[in-house]
Design a protein around this motif. Structure first.
Motif, short mmCIF file in Angstrom:
data_model
loop_
_atom_site.label_atom_id
_atom_site.label_comp_id
_atom_site.label_asym_id
_atom_site.label_seq_id
_atom_site.Cartn_x
_atom_site.Cartn_y
_atom_site.Cartn_z
N VAL A 40 13.36 4.91 18.23
CA VAL A 40 12.88 5.04 19.60
C VAL A 40 12.43 6.47 19.80
O VAL A 40 13.19 7.41 19.62
CB VAL A 40 13.99 4.68 20.62
N THR A 41 11.16 6.64 20.17
CA THR A 41 10.63 7.99 20.44
C THR A 41 10.48 8.17 21.94
O THR A 41 9.97 7.28 22.64
CB THR A 41 9.27 8.19 19.76
N PRO A 42 10.89 9.28 22.47
CA PRO A 42 10.79 9.49 23.93
C PRO A 42 9.38 9.77 24.39
O PRO A 42 8.50 10.14 23.80
CB PRO A 42 11.68 10.69 24.19
#
Length: 69
Positions: free
Chosen positions: A67-69
């Motif tokens: 998960v990349t912000p």
């Protein structure tokens, strides 16, 4: 006569002390052997299971989504 009695009594105490076993060092040797055997088992377990565990962790980490912000 008293000198002979004292000598025999001293000899008796020396024989008694020699016959009694001093087992304080034996427990230290036994603990050393147990620690050595535990270390051998742990090393053998890591050698046998190491590659399988590495494969398992790589498989699990590949299935976790990033998960990349």
């Amino acid at each position: 006569m008293l000198h002979i009695y004292a000598t025999l009594q001293t000899l008796g105490f020396r024989i008694k002390n020699r016959l009694q076993r001093d087992e304080t060092g034996a427990t230290a040797v036994e603990y050393g052997i147990m620690v050595g055997l535990i270390a051998v088992v742990m090393i053998a377990g890591l050698v046998v299971l190491g590659p399988k565990l590495s494969e398992l962790f790589n498989d699990v980490s590949g299935k976790i989504p990033v998960v990349t912000p």
